[in-house]
Design a protein around this motif. Sequence first.
Motif, PDB file in Angstrom:
ATOM      1  N   TYR A  29      40.093  27.772  39.855  1.00  0.00           N
ATOM      2  CA  TYR A  29      41.064  28.388  40.685  1.00  0.00           C
ATOM      3  C   TYR A  29      39.990  29.598  41.265  1.00  0.00           C
ATOM      4  O   TYR A  29      40.004  29.851  42.062  1.00  0.00           O
ATOM      5  CB  TYR A  29      41.742  29.183  39.694  1.00  0.00           C
ATOM      6  CG  TYR A  29      42.378  29.781  39.850  1.00  0.00           C
ATOM      7  CD1 TYR A  29      44.014  29.867  40.378  1.00  0.00           C
ATOM      8  CD2 TYR A  29      42.922  31.191  39.216  1.00  0.00           C
ATOM      9  CE1 TYR A  29      45.278  30.313  40.756  1.00  0.00           C
ATOM     10  CE2 TYR A  29      43.644  32.013  39.412  1.00  0.00           C
ATOM     11  CZ  TYR A  29      44.827  31.862  40.148  1.00  0.00           C
ATOM     12  OH  TYR A  29      45.604  32.486  40.382  1.00  0.00           O
ATOM     13  N   ALA A  30      38.632  29.173  40.633  1.00  0.00           N
ATOM     14  CA  ALA A  30      37.779  30.408  40.877  1.00  0.00           C
ATOM     15  C   ALA A  30      37.107  30.035  41.810  1.00  0.00           C
ATOM     16  O   ALA A  30      36.738  31.018  42.684  1.00  0.00           O
ATOM     17  CB  ALA A  30      36.335  30.673  39.648  1.00  0.00           C
ATOM     18  N   GLY A  31      37.052  29.060  42.688  1.00  0.00           N
ATOM     19  CA  GLY A  31      36.021  28.543  43.523  1.00  0.00           C
ATOM     20  C   GLY A  31      37.088  28.367  44.752  1.00  0.00           C
ATOM     21  O   GLY A  31      36.580  29.315  45.921  1.00  0.00           O
ATOM     22  N   VAL A  32      38.505  28.646  44.631  1.00  0.00           N
ATOM     23  CA  VAL A  32      39.806  28.730  45.422  1.00  0.00           C
ATOM     24  C   VAL A  32      39.008  30.355  46.036  1.00  0.00           C
ATOM     25  O   VAL A  32      39.351  30.811  47.072  1.00  0.00           O
ATOM     26  CB  VAL A  32      41.093  28.786  45.711  1.00  0.00           C
ATOM     27  CG1 VAL A  32      41.810  29.106  46.406  1.00  0.00           C
ATOM     28  CG2 VAL A  32      41.433  27.019  45.194  1.00  0.00           C
ATOM     29  N   PHE A  33      39.203  31.459  44.811  1.00  0.00           N
ATOM     30  CA  PHE A  33      38.762  32.848  45.185  1.00  0.00           C
ATOM     31  C   PHE A  33      37.479  32.891  45.284  1.00  0.00           C
ATOM     32  O   PHE A  33      37.566  33.994  45.419  1.00  0.00           O
ATOM     33  CB  PHE A  33      39.562  33.174  43.446  1.00  0.00           C
ATOM     34  CG  PHE A  33      41.014  33.665  43.841  1.00  0.00           C
ATOM     35  CD1 PHE A  33      41.998  34.648  44.410  1.00  0.00           C
ATOM     36  CD2 PHE A  33      42.034  32.421  43.276  1.00  0.00           C
ATOM     37  CE1 PHE A  33      43.644  34.275  44.387  1.00  0.00           C
ATOM     38  CE2 PHE A  33      43.371  32.457  43.999  1.00  0.00           C
ATOM     39  CZ  PHE A  33      44.551  33.447  44.100  1.00  0.00           C
ATOM     40  N   GLN A  34      36.788  32.329  45.067  1.00  0.00           N
ATOM     41  CA  GLN A  34      35.175  32.814  46.124  1.00  0.00           C
ATOM     42  C   GLN A  34      34.833  33.536  45.099  1.00  0.00           C
ATOM     43  O   GLN A  34      34.534  34.118  45.551  1.00  0.00           O
ATOM     44  CB  GLN A  34      35.694  33.228  46.950  1.00  0.00           C
ATOM     45  CG  GLN A  34      36.010  32.514  48.658  1.00  0.00           C
ATOM     46  CD  GLN A  34      35.770  32.489  49.653  1.00  0.00           C
ATOM     47  OE1 GLN A  34      35.469  33.646  49.969  1.00  0.00           O
ATOM     48  NE2 GLN A  34      36.257  31.794  50.637  1.00  0.00           N
ATOM     49  N   THR A  35      34.814  33.138  43.418  1.00  0.00           N
ATOM     50  CA  THR A  35      34.162  34.104  42.571  1.00  0.00           C
ATOM     51  C   THR A  35      33.572  33.143  41.632  1.00  0.00           C
ATOM     52  O   THR A  35      33.322  32.215  42.266  1.00  0.00           O
ATOM     53  CB  THR A  35      35.229  35.068  42.200  1.00  0.00           C
ATOM     54  OG1 THR A  35      34.575  35.539  41.317  1.00  0.00           O
ATOM     55  CG2 THR A  35      36.210  33.560  41.432  1.00  0.00           C
ATOM     56  N   THR A  36      33.467  33.533  40.541  1.00  0.00           N
ATOM     57  CA  THR A  36      31.739  32.961  40.207  1.00  0.00           C
ATOM     58  C   THR A  36      32.470  31.834  38.869  1.00  0.00           C
ATOM     59  O   THR A  36      33.672  32.627  38.832  1.00  0.00           O
ATOM     60  CB  THR A  36      31.216  34.290  39.266  1.00  0.00           C
ATOM     61  OG1 THR A  36      31.804  34.885  38.660  1.00  0.00           O
ATOM     62  CG2 THR A  36      30.243  34.572  39.912  1.00  0.00           C
ATOM     63  N   ILE A  52      42.820  36.753  37.441  1.00  0.00           N
ATOM     64  CA  ILE A  52      41.180  36.316  38.180  1.00  0.00           C
ATOM     65  C   ILE A  52      40.397  37.046  38.799  1.00  0.00           C
ATOM     66  O   ILE A  52      40.768  38.483  38.851  1.00  0.00           O
ATOM     67  CB  ILE A  52      41.876  35.232  39.600  1.00  0.00           C
ATOM     68  CG1 ILE A  52      39.838  34.905  39.986  1.00  0.00           C
ATOM     69  CG2 ILE A  52      42.031  36.212  40.500  1.00  0.00           C
ATOM     70  CD1 ILE A  52      39.558  33.353  39.805  1.00  0.00           C
ATOM     71  N   THR A  53      38.960  37.704  37.964  1.00  0.00           N
ATOM     72  CA  THR A  53      38.494  38.415  38.465  1.00  0.00           C
ATOM     73  C   THR A  53      37.354  38.170  39.865  1.00  0.00           C
ATOM     74  O   THR A  53      36.813  37.723  39.878  1.00  0.00           O
ATOM     75  CB  THR A  53      37.215  38.897  37.056  1.00  0.00           C
ATOM     76  OG1 THR A  53      38.487  39.104  36.118  1.00  0.00           O
ATOM     77  CG2 THR A  53      36.845  40.010  37.426  1.00  0.00           C
ATOM     78  N   MET A  54      38.179  39.114  40.873  1.00  0.00           N
ATOM     79  CA  MET A  54      37.184  39.103  41.763  1.00  0.00           C
ATOM     80  C   MET A  54      35.038  39.052  42.200  1.00  0.00           C
ATOM     81  O   MET A  54      35.210  39.903  41.010  1.00  0.00           O
ATOM     82  CB  MET A  54      37.788  39.733  42.972  1.00  0.00           C
ATOM     83  CG  MET A  54      39.464  39.781  43.166  1.00  0.00           C
ATOM     84  SD  MET A  54      40.103  37.477  43.870  1.00  0.00           S
ATOM     85  CE  MET A  54      39.704  37.810  44.836  1.00  0.00           C
ATOM     86  N   SER A  55      35.172  39.256  43.080  1.00  0.00           N
ATOM     87  CA  SER A  55      33.385  39.463  43.425  1.00  0.00           C
ATOM     88  C   SER A  55      33.536  40.587  42.224  1.00  0.00           C
ATOM     89  O   SER A  55      31.386  40.982  42.192  1.00  0.00           O
ATOM     90  CB  SER A  55      33.342  38.295  44.768  1.00  0.00           C
ATOM     91  OG  SER A  55      33.307  37.205  44.482  1.00  0.00           O
ATOM     92  N   GLY A  56      33.891  41.785  43.696  1.00  0.00           N
ATOM     93  CA  GLY A  56      33.836  42.753  43.309  1.00  0.00           C
ATOM     94  C   GLY A  56      34.111  43.731  41.453  1.00  0.00           C
ATOM     95  O   GLY A  56      33.703  45.006  41.731  1.00  0.00           O
ATOM     96  N   GLY A  57      34.579  42.399  40.689  1.00  0.00           N
ATOM     97  CA  GLY A  57      34.853  43.233  39.772  1.00  0.00           C
ATOM     98  C   GLY A  57      36.295  43.039  39.375  1.00  0.00           C
ATOM     99  O   GLY A  57      36.934  43.537  38.678  1.00  0.00           O
TER     100      GLY A  57
END
Length: 133
Positions: A29-36, A52-57
């Motif tokens: 799920y984190a991979g789909v949303f391109q986050t860590t 889900i915490t996006m890459s920008g926090g």
Amino acid sequence: MSGYEYTVSRVVDAPVEQVWRMWTEAEHYAGVFQTTPGAAEIDVRPGGAWKITMSGGTPMTGAYVEVIPNKRLVTTMDGAGPHPSPMAMDLADEGGRTRITFSQTCTTREEHAQSKEGSEILLQWCADYATKM
């Protein structure tokens, strides 16, 4: 019609079971949303929560409404107005590939525009991530 409907779909080069895992296992799920890794917390069951915490926090949160393994997920997203519109994701086998279809009926034009654009981005991210699993 009571609301603003949209449906978007895309065929991805992955079997249904793999696409289902992308949406129901936190790591993927984190991979789909391109986050860590570790950025996703999911409890995939009716009434369960997702975060889900996006890459920008920026955190995004919501709940699961309907779960039919390898077929359908219906979710809501918090903060999308006083009465969030459920979004459905349906999966269909297309000869070893998967058609992902997102559909939603929104209450306002603004929600419709934002949700449809977000769903189109998610379809691209799904296609991209499917090649990395």
